[in-house]
Design a protein around this motif. Structure first.
Motif, mmCIF file in Angstrom:
data_model
loop_
_atom_site.group_PDB
_atom_site.id
_atom_site.type_symbol
_atom_site.label_atom_id
_atom_site.label_comp_id
_atom_site.label_asym_id
_atom_site.label_seq_id
_atom_site.Cartn_x
_atom_site.Cartn_y
_atom_site.Cartn_z
ATOM 1 N N ASN A 195 -78.359 18.634 -29.520
ATOM 2 C CA ASN A 195 -77.389 19.082 -28.520
ATOM 3 C C ASN A 195 -77.052 17.960 -27.535
ATOM 4 O O ASN A 195 -77.754 16.956 -27.438
ATOM 5 C CB ASN A 195 -77.879 20.344 -27.798
ATOM 6 C CG ASN A 195 -79.199 20.113 -27.096
ATOM 7 O OD1 ASN A 195 -79.709 18.998 -27.074
ATOM 8 N ND2 ASN A 195 -79.748 21.152 -26.512
ATOM 9 N N THR B 7 -79.683 16.682 -24.859
ATOM 10 C CA THR B 7 -80.722 15.811 -25.421
ATOM 11 C C THR B 7 -80.167 14.408 -25.626
ATOM 12 O O THR B 7 -80.807 13.415 -25.304
ATOM 13 C CB THR B 7 -81.185 16.354 -26.791
ATOM 14 O OG1 THR B 7 -81.510 17.724 -26.637
ATOM 15 C CG2 THR B 7 -82.397 15.595 -27.304
ATOM 16 N N ARG C 227 -81.738 11.163 -23.779
ATOM 17 C CA ARG C 227 -82.594 10.290 -24.570
ATOM 18 C C ARG C 227 -81.919 8.997 -24.979
ATOM 19 O O ARG C 227 -82.582 7.981 -25.150
ATOM 20 C CB ARG C 227 -83.010 11.060 -25.822
ATOM 21 C CG ARG C 227 -84.363 10.638 -26.333
ATOM 22 C CD ARG C 227 -84.936 11.730 -27.203
ATOM 23 N NE ARG C 227 -85.160 11.235 -28.544
ATOM 24 C CZ ARG C 227 -85.585 12.001 -29.555
ATOM 25 N NH1 ARG C 227 -85.797 13.284 -29.353
ATOM 26 N NH2 ARG C 227 -85.775 11.495 -30.729
ATOM 27 N N LYS D 39 -79.957 10.583 -37.723
ATOM 28 C CA LYS D 39 -81.261 9.943 -37.901
ATOM 29 C C LYS D 39 -81.455 9.491 -39.332
ATOM 30 O O LYS D 39 -81.040 10.166 -40.260
ATOM 31 C CB LYS D 39 -82.378 10.937 -37.567
ATOM 32 C CG LYS D 39 -82.783 10.916 -36.103
ATOM 33 C CD LYS D 39 -84.043 11.723 -35.884
ATOM 34 C CE LYS D 39 -84.514 11.542 -34.448
ATOM 35 N NZ LYS D 39 -85.826 12.119 -34.225
ATOM 36 N N TYR E 164 -84.358 9.156 -41.908
ATOM 37 C CA TYR E 164 -85.732 9.633 -42.007
ATOM 38 C C TYR E 164 -86.595 8.802 -42.940
ATOM 39 O O TYR E 164 -87.793 8.763 -42.819
ATOM 40 C CB TYR E 164 -85.758 11.104 -42.422
ATOM 41 C CG TYR E 164 -85.427 12.008 -41.267
ATOM 42 C CD1 TYR E 164 -86.371 12.237 -40.273
ATOM 43 C CD2 TYR E 164 -84.178 12.601 -41.146
ATOM 44 C CE1 TYR E 164 -86.082 13.053 -39.191
ATOM 45 C CE2 TYR E 164 -83.872 13.418 -40.071
ATOM 46 C CZ TYR E 164 -84.836 13.644 -39.096
ATOM 47 O OH TYR E 164 -84.545 14.434 -38.028
ATOM 48 N N TRP E 165 -85.961 8.181 -43.912
ATOM 49 C CA TRP E 165 -86.736 7.284 -44.775
ATOM 50 C C TRP E 165 -85.825 6.226 -45.338
ATOM 51 O O TRP E 165 -84.608 6.386 -45.400
ATOM 52 C CB TRP E 165 -87.508 8.074 -45.837
ATOM 53 C CG TRP E 165 -86.665 8.824 -46.825
ATOM 54 C CD1 TRP E 165 -85.854 9.881 -46.563
ATOM 55 C CD2 TRP E 165 -86.561 8.567 -48.223
ATOM 56 N NE1 TRP E 165 -85.252 10.305 -47.707
ATOM 57 C CE2 TRP E 165 -85.682 9.528 -48.746
ATOM 58 C CE3 TRP E 165 -87.161 7.635 -49.072
ATOM 59 C CZ2 TRP E 165 -85.353 9.565 -50.098
ATOM 60 C CZ3 TRP E 165 -86.836 7.677 -50.424
ATOM 61 C CH2 TRP E 165 -85.945 8.630 -50.914
ATOM 62 N N ARG E 166 -86.438 5.112 -45.747
ATOM 63 C CA ARG E 166 -85.611 3.940 -46.027
ATOM 64 C C ARG E 166 -84.811 4.047 -47.310
ATOM 65 O O ARG E 166 -83.868 3.298 -47.516
ATOM 66 C CB ARG E 166 -86.453 2.665 -46.011
ATOM 67 C CG ARG E 166 -87.529 2.551 -47.076
ATOM 68 C CD ARG E 166 -88.241 1.203 -46.979
ATOM 69 N NE ARG E 166 -89.259 1.039 -47.999
ATOM 70 C CZ ARG E 166 -90.533 1.372 -47.863
ATOM 71 N NH1 ARG E 166 -90.955 1.884 -46.724
ATOM 72 N NH2 ARG E 166 -91.393 1.190 -48.841
ATOM 73 N N GLY E 167 -85.161 5.019 -48.158
ATOM 74 C CA GLY E 167 -84.384 5.189 -49.383
ATOM 75 C C GLY E 167 -83.235 6.168 -49.225
ATOM 76 O O GLY E 167 -82.474 6.404 -50.159
ATOM 77 N N ARG F 299 -90.932 4.140 -39.751
ATOM 78 C CA ARG F 299 -92.112 3.524 -39.142
ATOM 79 C C ARG F 299 -93.240 3.285 -40.138
ATOM 80 O O ARG F 299 -94.405 3.334 -39.799
ATOM 81 C CB ARG F 299 -92.591 4.401 -37.975
ATOM 82 C CG ARG F 299 -91.684 4.243 -36.751
ATOM 83 C CD ARG F 299 -92.031 5.160 -35.601
ATOM 84 N NE ARG F 299 -93.428 5.415 -35.507
ATOM 85 C CZ ARG F 299 -93.983 6.616 -35.651
ATOM 86 N NH1 ARG F 299 -93.235 7.650 -35.911
ATOM 87 N NH2 ARG F 299 -95.262 6.758 -35.531
ATOM 88 N N GLN F 300 -92.872 2.976 -41.376
ATOM 89 C CA GLN F 300 -93.924 2.739 -42.375
ATOM 90 C C GLN F 300 -94.241 1.251 -42.495
ATOM 91 O O GLN F 300 -93.362 0.407 -42.388
ATOM 92 C CB GLN F 300 -93.484 3.227 -43.768
ATOM 93 C CG GLN F 300 -92.764 4.538 -43.801
ATOM 94 C CD GLN F 300 -93.644 5.683 -43.372
ATOM 95 O OE1 GLN F 300 -94.864 5.562 -43.324
ATOM 96 N NE2 GLN F 300 -93.038 6.800 -43.049
ATOM 97 N N LEU F 301 -95.520 0.996 -42.761
ATOM 98 C CA LEU F 301 -95.898 -0.347 -43.177
ATOM 99 C C LEU F 301 -95.651 -0.436 -44.676
ATOM 100 O O LEU F 301 -95.813 0.555 -45.398
ATOM 101 C CB LEU F 301 -97.371 -0.597 -42.868
ATOM 102 C CG LEU F 301 -97.763 -0.531 -41.391
ATOM 103 C CD1 LEU F 301 -99.246 -0.787 -41.234
ATOM 104 C CD2 LEU F 301 -96.964 -1.528 -40.575
ATOM 105 N N ILE F 302 -95.267 -1.608 -45.141
ATOM 106 C CA ILE F 302 -94.942 -1.740 -46.562
ATOM 107 C C ILE F 302 -95.912 -2.680 -47.270
ATOM 108 O O ILE F 302 -96.395 -2.376 -48.352
ATOM 109 C CB ILE F 302 -93.485 -2.221 -46.741
ATOM 110 C CG1 ILE F 302 -92.544 -1.224 -46.060
ATOM 111 C CG2 ILE F 302 -93.144 -2.361 -48.218
ATOM 112 C CD1 ILE F 302 -91.120 -1.710 -45.918
ATOM 113 N N GLU G 25 -91.125 -1.206 -41.799
ATOM 114 C CA GLU G 25 -89.807 -0.643 -41.542
ATOM 115 C C GLU G 25 -89.323 -0.989 -40.132
ATOM 116 O O GLU G 25 -90.118 -1.285 -39.237
ATOM 117 C CB GLU G 25 -89.847 0.875 -41.754
ATOM 118 C CG GLU G 25 -90.023 1.221 -43.227
ATOM 119 C CD GLU G 25 -90.013 2.714 -43.530
ATOM 120 O OE1 GLU G 25 -89.930 3.057 -44.722
ATOM 121 O OE2 GLU G 25 -90.090 3.529 -42.581
ATOM 122 N N LEU H 240 -90.407 0.630 -36.491
ATOM 123 C CA LEU H 240 -91.752 0.474 -35.955
ATOM 124 C C LEU H 240 -91.669 -0.322 -34.653
ATOM 125 O O LEU H 240 -90.926 -1.286 -34.552
ATOM 126 C CB LEU H 240 -92.595 -0.279 -36.992
ATOM 127 C CG LEU H 240 -94.090 0.004 -37.005
ATOM 128 C CD1 LEU H 240 -94.354 1.443 -37.434
ATOM 129 C CD2 LEU H 240 -94.798 -0.940 -37.956
#
Lengths: 245, 444
Positions: free
Chosen positions: B2, B5, B9, B26, B28-31, B70-73, B85, B88
């Protein structure tokens, strides 16, 4: 090192929990539906220190596949110290009301599939006489509300099933942890308007990690959901039914 | 999401200007397949909103929040090469690398920046005179363009796009992950020296003496005039080499928050003068040496969550310029004098000499010379007028203004700072834009 089976491992909460076990050097068997996402989680957990991470792709709504999944996990890790069951869908209440098929499907994913997994797993841990079973239920299961009672019903079923398991397995030293998160800021709730009650997945993950390590029974995460739900449970039905929750 | 927010933010750190974003999407994942085609407006990647002005905003457009990435690869523990990613934060990276004996190759004064943002702004820090910018340490990254193309960019592959994206203000596409070389450290503690200097000449003498010290930075009291003009404290340090068997003792300090917006006028000439007086004289000896944890050394302000609210609802500006320094302190003296005379400016005046290590980034800000950075409460037109005055000095001396801190520079100043922008422009993704870029180019 701990050997842990994580079911629904690509969910934000399960992943955050698994990260903490990975940092301890755990061996993990992670299960999910999307192989690409599983690979991402696997890499992350390996880098964070997991001694070993094996992936397994399956659709958890297919109950007849569950025994194969458990067999594969046991064959791969040799034994299990803990299991975390974290899969689920929020489901759309409106769609469920309009379609019995949709309702049954939601109940299947969020309740029956958990029972189907827990039945053989409980027997395994009972025989082993040690270990930890952790399942993500929800505060939504504490009382049925018009806005999401199908989801709530499934989670209430999970909570009750877990109560029974705990009662049974505590005799042999197996701990059974029911996790009741409130709102969590994850892809599952991407479309919901956010408010200050929303928790971050890593907060929930940390609470689950602690709860599993310490052998807790039931945790509300964040903690403030405990008094909130106590209050909601105790509202008399003749008032509650008129409320728009 | 909304609109309340979004408004709350998704602002910049200086909280000026106040943007209105149509939507926030957003990754949500790199793929993830992201459909840029359905957008009828432009988009800009957004991390933790630590850019001060409008370079991280896209007024009337869409933001693409990457903080779920925010994943380490991969981590090469021998070579110290980390692949992770882009969402992070440096804080999360430090949590992972510091216990393993590594440190960030370059870090700004806050650890709450994303890897993607650090590349897009080609950030620098106290180690610039030796290590250069963050961009100097990037080995490769993956860029998602609005065409759906995913391109690996490195010093040998898609080289021009690699150079355009480092310091490219998020305009060339969205960085999904990056790989960079870490710095091996003996301990996370810093062997720190704080040296008082009486004037700018002394500052430059100490800086010249500190060329081999890993980290250097100065604080200047810009309000003092006459004999004490240009006085300050020079802080320098190396990673501490602990005696054998000694366990480094680094405890995280609890974080405090700025719970409310302070009144906008609270930071004024009087309070700043008082602060500077106390800060300068709090250290009695000429030099104080201490071994300190890395957190207060690199990130002194991070202990106050949302310190930016101290400037009130009207927000604030940060002014950061660099001017070449060739045996002449005149340009930087001139700037400090004008700030002092204006009676504006904050206690946090940072001065640092940059080194000559070149960054691959086309629009990279640091260059050999001396840089000055300080906050200004937003007092409206008089503040903007002062900046114009300072810009003129910067331009006349071949200097530059830092886009990551900017909310107001003119096209003329931008062009003088980054004449290479025309070389950069063709690499901008057609679906990507920012408030900053439109503001500058509209006046072109």
């Amino acid at each position: 090192m701990l050997k842990i089976l994580v079911i629904g491992a690509t969910s934000a909460i399960a992943h955050e929990t698994a990260r903490l076990f990975a940092a301890d050097g755990a061996e993990l068997f992670i299960v999910g539906r999307n192989p690409d996402k599983l690979k991402i989680v696997q890499d992350d957990l390996k880098v964070r220190g997991a001694q070993r991470v094996e992936t397994y792709t399956t659709d958890l709504a297919a109950l007849d596949q569950h025994q194969a999944l458990i067999d594969a996990a046991l064959a791969s890790l040799g034994s299990l110290d803990a299991v975390l069951i974290a899969h689920g869908t929020l489901g759309d209440q409106g769609q469920a009301q309009a379609s019995v098929e949709e309702t049954l499907q939601q109940l299947n994913t969020n309740f029956l599939s958990v029972v189907s997994l827990l039945t053989p797993l409980a027997n395994y841990f009972e025989q082993q006489k040690r270990g930890c079973i952790a399942v993500i239920s929800s505060v939504a299961g504490d009382r049925g509300r018009q806005s999401n009672y199908v989801y709530g019903t499934a989670k209430a079923g999970v909570t009750t099933f877990m109560q029974g398991l705990r009662n049974r397995l505590s005799k042999v030293g197996v701990t059974v942890l029911t996790v009741k998160p409130g709102f969590v800021d994850t892809p599952m709730t991407a479309d919901a308007p956010k408010n200050p009650l929303f928790a971050k997945p890593h907060q929930v993950g940390k609470a689950i990690y602690k709860g599993m390590k310490q052998g807790q029974d039931v945790i509300y995460v964040p903690w403030f959901w405990w008094p909130i739900m106590k209050l909601i449970i105790h509202i008399p039905e003749f008032i509650f039914k008129k409320m728009g929750l | 999401m909304n609109s309340a927010t979004i408004t709350k933010r998704y602002q910049s750190w200086g909280r000026y200007p106040k943007p209105e974003h149509r939507a926030v999407e957003k990754l949500y994942w790199r793929g993830q397949d992201f459909d840029f085609g359905r957008l009828d407006t432009t988009i800009l990647p957004f991390g933790y909103g630590r850019s001060y002005g409008d370079s991280c905003l896209n007024n009337d457009g869409v933001l693409l929040d990457v903080t779920e990435l925010r994943q380490l690869i991969a981590f090469d523990a021998e070579q110290g090469i980390l692949r992770c990613e882009a969402g992070l934060s440096f804080a999360e990276i430090l949590d992972f690398i510091v216990p393993r004996g590594w440190f960030l190759p370059a870090t700004p004064g806050t650890k709450f920046v994303s890897v993607g943002g650090a590349i897009a702004n080609d950030v620098h820090g106290k180690g610039h005179h030796i290590d250069g910018t963050f961009g100097c340490h990037i080995t490769q990254f993956e860029l998602l363009r609005s065409s759906g193309e995913r391109l690996i960019c490195s010093p040998t592959e898609n080289v021009e796009l690699f150079r355009a994206t480092i310091g490219g203000l998020g305009l060339t596409g969205v960085i999904l992950w990056a790989e960079f070389k870490l710095k091996p450290v003996l301990s996370p503690l810093i062997d720190q020296e704080r040296i008082k200097f009486r004037n700018l000449d002394e500052f430059f003498e100490i800086a010249a003496d500190s060329k081999t010290t890993e980290y250097t930075v100065g604080w200047i009291d810009c309000l003092s005039q006459g004999d004490s003009f240009g006085r300050g404290i020079f802080t320098r340090g190396n990673h501490y080499d602990p005696p054998l068997g000694a366990e480094p003792d680094v405890e995280a300090k609890p974080m405090v928050s700025m719970p409310i917006d302070l009144p906008s006028g609270l930071i004024n000439t009087f309070t700043v003068k008082a602060f500077n007086e106390v800060y300068y004289h709090a250290q009695l000896p000429k030099m104080v040496r201490a071994v300190v944890p890395f957190d207060p050394f690199f990130y002194p302000l991070d202990v106050i969550n949302n310190w930016n609210r101290g400037y009130g609802k009207r927000g604030f500006f940060q002014y950061q310029c660099v001017v070449p320094y060739e045996d002449s302190i005149e340009p930087i003296s001139e700037i400090i004098r004008r700030i002092g005379a204006s009676g504006q400016g904050s206690p946090l005046v940072v001065i640092k000499t940059f080194g000559d290590r070149p960054s691959p980034g086309m629009l990279s800000f640091p260059r050999p010379g001396v840089t000055l950075a300080l906050d200004f409460a937003n007092r409206g037109q008089i503040t903007l007028d002062l900046f114009e005055e300072l810009d003129a000095v910067v331009r006349a001396n071949g200097g530059a203004i830092y886009p990551a801190k900017d909310a107001r520079m003119s096209f003329e100043t931008f062009e003088a700072s980054f004449p290479q922008w025309r070389e950069f422009e063709p690499f901008i993704d057609p679906k990507f834009s920012s408030s900053f870029w439109r503001r500058i180019m509209d006046k072109c």
